[in-house]
Design an enzyme around this catalytic site. Structure first.
Site, PDB file in Angstrom:
ATOM      1  N   SER A  19     -18.311   5.740  28.391  1.00 62.64           N
ATOM      2  CA  SER A  19     -18.686   5.811  29.929  1.00 62.64           C
ATOM      3  C   SER A  19     -19.243   7.263  29.992  1.00 62.64           C
ATOM      4  CB  SER A  19     -17.237   5.829  30.567  1.00 62.64           C
ATOM      5  OG  SER A  19     -17.461   6.207  31.906  1.00 62.64           O
ATOM      6  N   LYS A  43     -20.967   4.510  33.663  1.00 65.42           N
ATOM      7  CA  LYS A  43     -20.576   5.813  33.983  1.00 65.42           C
ATOM      8  C   LYS A  43     -19.150   5.544  34.981  1.00 65.42           C
ATOM      9  CE  LYS A  43     -22.939   9.446  36.404  1.00 65.42           C
ATOM     10  NZ  LYS A  43     -22.296  10.559  35.837  1.00 65.42           N
ATOM     11  N   CYS A 128      -9.660  11.941  32.574  1.00 63.63           N
ATOM     12  CA  CYS A 128     -10.918  12.923  33.036  1.00 63.63           C
ATOM     13  C   CYS A 128     -10.340  14.581  32.979  1.00 63.63           C
ATOM     14  CB  CYS A 128     -11.600  12.715  34.388  1.00 63.63           C
ATOM     15  SG  CYS A 128     -13.227  13.771  34.490  1.00 63.63           S
ATOM     16  N   ASN A 191     -10.688  10.000  25.348  1.00 60.07           N
ATOM     17  CA  ASN A 191     -11.486  11.087  26.339  1.00 60.07           C
ATOM     18  C   ASN A 191     -11.811  12.197  25.730  1.00 60.07           C
ATOM     19  OD1 ASN A 191     -12.752  11.727  28.603  1.00 60.07           O
ATOM     20  ND2 ASN A 191     -11.589  10.268  29.831  1.00 60.07           N
ATOM     21  N   GLY A 243     -17.110  11.126  18.996  1.00 54.42           N
ATOM     22  CA  GLY A 243     -17.875  11.892  17.919  1.00 54.42           C
ATOM     23  C   GLY A 243     -18.573  10.923  17.175  1.00 54.42           C
TER      24      GLY A 243
HETATM   25  C1  FMN Z   1     -21.331  13.978  29.607  1.00 54.20           C
HETATM   26  C2  FMN Z   1     -20.197  12.966  29.607  1.00 54.20           C
HETATM   27  C3  FMN Z   1     -19.616  12.391  30.678  1.00 54.20           C
HETATM   28  C4  FMN Z   1     -18.637  11.846  30.541  1.00 54.20           C
HETATM   29  N1  FMN Z   1     -18.254  10.784  31.955  1.00 54.20           N
HETATM   30  C5  FMN Z   1     -17.089  10.075  31.601  1.00 54.20           C
HETATM   31  C6  FMN Z   1     -16.676   9.478  32.570  1.00 54.20           C
HETATM   32  O1  FMN Z   1     -17.371   9.141  33.814  1.00 54.20           O
HETATM   33  N2  FMN Z   1     -15.617   8.364  32.515  1.00 54.20           N
HETATM   34  C7  FMN Z   1     -14.899   8.362  31.255  1.00 54.20           C
HETATM   35  O2  FMN Z   1     -13.781   7.688  31.135  1.00 54.20           O
HETATM   36  N3  FMN Z   1     -15.239   9.326  30.307  1.00 54.20           N
HETATM   37  C8  FMN Z   1     -16.366  10.005  30.315  1.00 54.20           C
HETATM   38  N4  FMN Z   1     -16.774  10.689  29.326  1.00 54.20           N
HETATM   39  C9  FMN Z   1     -15.875  10.667  28.126  1.00 54.20           C
HETATM   40  C10 FMN Z   1     -16.752   9.780  26.969  1.00 54.20           C
HETATM   41  O3  FMN Z   1     -16.795   8.445  27.633  1.00 54.20           O
HETATM   42  C11 FMN Z   1     -15.929   9.584  25.568  1.00 54.20           C
HETATM   43  O4  FMN Z   1     -14.572   9.242  25.833  1.00 54.20           O
HETATM   44  C12 FMN Z   1     -15.943  11.166  24.960  1.00 54.20           C
HETATM   45  O5  FMN Z   1     -17.324  11.789  25.421  1.00 54.20           O
HETATM   46  C13 FMN Z   1     -15.540  11.059  23.314  1.00 54.20           C
HETATM   47  O6  FMN Z   1     -16.956  10.157  22.931  1.00 54.20           O
HETATM   48  P1  FMN Z   1     -18.314  10.926  22.092  1.00 54.20           P
HETATM   49  O7  FMN Z   1     -17.545  12.260  21.246  1.00 54.20           O
HETATM   50  O8  FMN Z   1     -18.865   9.895  21.523  1.00 54.20           O
HETATM   51  O9  FMN Z   1     -18.682  11.193  23.437  1.00 54.20           O
HETATM   52  C14 FMN Z   1     -17.943  11.549  29.519  1.00 54.20           C
HETATM   53  C15 FMN Z   1     -18.406  12.232  28.496  1.00 54.20           C
HETATM   54  C16 FMN Z   1     -19.560  12.975  28.593  1.00 54.20           C
HETATM   55  C17 FMN Z   1     -20.011  13.723  27.146  1.00 54.20           C
END
Ligand code: FMN
Length: 308
Positions: A19, A43, A128, A191, A243
């Site tokens: 998300s 999102k 969040c 998250n 990641g």
């Molecule tokens: C720019 C950005 C916006 C995010 N917005 C949300 C969100 O609106 N709701 C949510 O549950 N997680 C949000 N996340 C968290 C991601 O969904 C995810 O849990 C976290 O980034 C770890 O995964 P990744 O390392 O692959 O990005 C956001 C992450 C990023 C980088």
């Protein structure tokens, strides 16, 4: 070989988006078709529109980023009127990510989504780190976590309920078990992790919000540990994330016990990642003579057999 089932839905592969890193499906259409994913996770949505936190809202760090977007989104009404109609074109199950400042707000949002036929799942973000009310404050308190899940479960009668957990707790298993006890259908984790950076030139914090959430390859070993821990105590399925930047990472999450894996931050540097990962996963299935990729889900938990 990549086809899989998740809570009664047939997916063409065990991949979704994390998300907040894929908009509402409109962002990456020049690079790959949305239906190449197994599911799309939107999102975050809030009841009222939000303009998010002050800039700068992104800082690059070694093997990751810190974001303090602060849930910028158009709010429930515009979401229903303008974004939901675009979902039918995607033809894959949609997970909508919901965020509330209070338990009542989560309830109102869940009630509204309950009647939208093109949405399959609700993902409740109680983790969040970039908002002043709700968010991580809910997901790090076991009493509030239980209350949110209970209230939302009562009104969300037609959709599957996924709880998105915070890594900022000492025992993630406790929170996962609470969600399972309160009839959540699945868990997603992790998250982002609260973090900050100092700008050496200004001698001040880089982010306008001072603190943001760390994501990207640097958090993967923490995410793997947490998925493994949660998978060892709950029966409901897990969406693993944190990641992921390669097929090897996806395999690691599946082996730790995730049924589906989400790709987030790494899409920013490689928008073609989903297609590349699927090609590599297919190769892995052939090389390891797997009938289906789901055969390796949770395999890291199986005890070695000793022939003595
Ligand atoms: C720019 C950005 C916006 C995010 N917005 C949300 C969100 O609106 N709701 C949510 O549950 N997680 C949000 N996340 C968290 C991601 O969904 C995810 O849990 C976290 O980034 C770890 O995964 P990744 O390392 O692959 O990005 C956001 C992450 C990023 C980088």
């Amino acid at each position: 070989m990549l086809k899989t089932k998740f809570l009664g839905y047939s997916l063409n592969c065990p991949l979704t988006t994390a998300s907040g890193t894929f908009g509402y499906g409109e962002c990456y259409q020049d690079f790959f078709a949305v239906n190449e994913l197994g599911m799309l996770t939107t999102k975050g949505i809030t009841l009222e529109p939000r303009s998010g936190n002050p800039a700068p809202r992104l800082a690059e760090v070694t093997s990751g980023i810190i974001n303090s977007i602060g849930l910028e989104n158009p709010g429930l009404i515009k979401f229903q009127e303008e974004i939901v109609p675009t979902f039918v074109a995607f033809n894959i199950p949609i997970i909508v990510n919901l965020n509330g400042k209070t338990i009542e707000e989560y309830e109102i949002l869940a009630k509204a989504i309950n009647n939208i036929s093109s949405i399959a799942f609700v993902e409740l973000n109680i983790s969040c780190p970039n908002v002043k009310e709700g968010g991580i404050l809910f997901g790090t308190d076991p009493v509030i976590t239980r209350a949110v899940v209970k209230r939302v479960r009562q009104v969300l009668t037609k959709k599957k309920l996924i709880l998105k957990l915070s890594p900022s707790v000492s025992d993630i298993r406790q929170f996962a078990l609470i969600c399972q006890e309160e009839q959540a259908d699945a868990i997603s984790l992790i998250n982002t992790i609260p973090a900050m950076q100092i700008n050496l030139a200004t001698k001040k914090p880089t982010l306008g919000n001072i603190i943001g959430g760390l994501s990207g390859p640097c958090i993967k070993p923490i995410a793997i540990r947490m998925v493994y821990e949660v998978a060892s105590v709950v029966k409901i399925p897990i969406i693993g994330m944190g990641g992921v930047s390669s097929a090897a990472d996806v395999l690691e999450f599946l082996m730790a016990g995730a049924s589906v894996v989400a790709i987030g931050t790494s899409l920013f540097s490689n928008p073609k990642l989903v297609r590349e990962i699927k090609t590599e996963l297919l190769k892995y299935c052939v090389e390891h003579q797997l009938k289906n990729i789901s055969d390796i889900i949770g395999i890291a938990h199986q005890k070695e057999e000793h022939n003595e």
